[in-house]
Structure formats: structure tokens, C-alpha cells
Design a protein around this motif. Structure first.
Motif, mmCIF file in Angstrom:
data_model
loop_
_atom_site.group_PDB
_atom_site.id
_atom_site.type_symbol
_atom_site.label_atom_id
_atom_site.label_comp_id
_atom_site.label_asym_id
_atom_site.label_seq_id
_atom_site.Cartn_x
_atom_site.Cartn_y
_atom_site.Cartn_z
ATOM 1 N N VAL A 143 26.237 65.427 44.186
ATOM 2 C CA VAL A 143 25.535 65.849 45.037
ATOM 3 C C VAL A 143 24.941 67.183 44.506
ATOM 4 N N ILE A 144 25.939 67.737 44.015
ATOM 5 C CA ILE A 144 25.658 69.263 43.194
ATOM 6 C C ILE A 144 24.616 69.009 42.085
ATOM 7 N N ARG A 177 47.156 67.367 49.300
ATOM 8 C CA ARG A 177 45.724 66.919 50.047
ATOM 9 C C ARG A 177 44.473 67.395 49.403
ATOM 10 N N PHE A 178 44.739 68.727 48.744
ATOM 11 C CA PHE A 178 43.428 68.993 48.038
ATOM 12 C C PHE A 178 43.291 68.251 46.540
ATOM 13 N N VAL A 227 39.339 61.581 45.920
ATOM 14 C CA VAL A 227 38.677 60.637 46.523
ATOM 15 C C VAL A 227 37.074 61.174 46.582
ATOM 16 N N TYR A 228 36.848 62.570 46.650
ATOM 17 C CA TYR A 228 35.540 63.016 46.696
ATOM 18 C C TYR A 228 34.708 63.836 45.561
ATOM 19 N N GLY A 229 35.714 63.799 44.572
ATOM 20 C CA GLY A 229 35.364 64.684 43.082
ATOM 21 C C GLY A 229 33.956 63.914 42.771
ATOM 22 N N PHE A 230 33.670 62.931 42.370
ATOM 23 C CA PHE A 230 32.725 62.248 41.924
ATOM 24 C C PHE A 230 31.486 62.461 43.006
#
Length: 154
Positions: free
Chosen positions: A110-111, A95-96, A102-105
Motif C-alpha cells: 500500500v505504501i 504482538r507488534f 501478518v501485515y508487513g507485506f
């Protein structure tokens, strides 16, 4: 013993012995946190050989688990980190991996918006796992805090 084996990831023998002793003593990682004075996630990383302990920390851990002192040296050695080049098959660990797929980019974008061009350190880093009670089902809350490291221009 806690089910930590996977067909693709080899769990070191020392890890298996430490986890068996932990279970036999009925200790949680939170219990070990109180004994060692270190965060429970860091202690788990030492047990899984993803981090190294000082001789004093290793002795406290081995004493708490009532294991022979021969394990102290191995717990103080520099570990080889990571799961290897395979996609994890354990559902929780996967899941990680999936979250980053899914959310890496989006996280990266945002960073960069907030900090500029750089990375979050995994060396100057802390991680906290919390349980949030919820009537619809308890939730896992993970707080990661890493120092921002801007890319250097030369």
C-alpha cells in the motif's frame, strides 16, 4: 516496579533505576511529558536507552525523578538501539512483531502504491499512543508518522 524483564532482553540497570523512581514518585509518562515538553513515547525511549537526551532534557528527567545527577551523562550518550536478534517473548511487544509478520507485506504494498518505491523513515518519525474508549473494551490506537524516503536512482 513495572514488569519489563524478559528472559531474552536485557534491561539496562539505569532503566530499572529510572522506572523504579518513576513508580515511587507516582509519575506517568504523560506527567513526564508535561515536565520535559517532549512526547511521552520519546521519553520512554530515553528511559529504555533507545534514544538519547540533551543534557538539559536529561537534567529535567533526573530532577523530576529526584535521582542523583550522575545519570545525566549516561542519558545523553548514543544508545545501541533495538531488541537484538531474538523474537520478543513479552506478549505486548510480540504482538507488534506478529502484526508485521501478518501485515508487513500488505503495508509495504500500500505504501508503494501511494508513494512509489521507498521506505518510511524511523529517524524522521513520530509515534503517538492513544486510548479509545469503547463499550466493548477500550482500544489502543497507535499513530506512526514517518517521512517517506524514495530510493535514489543513479
Amino acid at each position: 516496579m513495572e514488569n519489563q524483564r524478559s528472559s531474552h532482553v536485557s534491561i539496562p540497570e539505569i532503566t530499572q533505576k529510572l522506572l523504579a523512581a518513576k513508580q515511587e514518585k507516582g509519575l506517568s509518562f504523560a506527567d513526564l511529558e508535561k515536565i520535559l515538553g517532549r512526547d511521552e513515547v520519546w521519553i520512554a525511549a530515553v528511559i529504555y536507552r533507545q534514544a538519547s537526551a540533551s543534557p538539559e532534557e536529561a537534567k529535567l528527567l533526573i530532577d523530576a525523578l529526584e535521582l542523583p545527577p550522575i545519570y545525566i551523562k549516561e542519558l545523553t550518550e548514543y544508545p545501541v538501539k533495538g531488541l537484538g536478534p531474538v523474537v520478543p517473548t513479552d506478549p505486548l511487544i510480540y504482538r507488534f512483531y506478529e502484526i508485521i509478520q501478518v501485515y508487513g507485506f500488505p503495508i509495504k504494498a500500500v505504501i508503494h502504491d501511494k508513494f512509489g518505491d521507498g521506505i518510511m523513515s524511523a529517524i524522521d518519525f513520530t509515534l503517538d499512543v492513544q486510548k479509545e474508549e469503547d463499550p466493548k473494551g477500550d482500544r489502543v490506537k497507535i499513530i506512526m508518522s514517518g517521512k517517506f524516503l524514495p530510493y535514489k536512482k543513479w
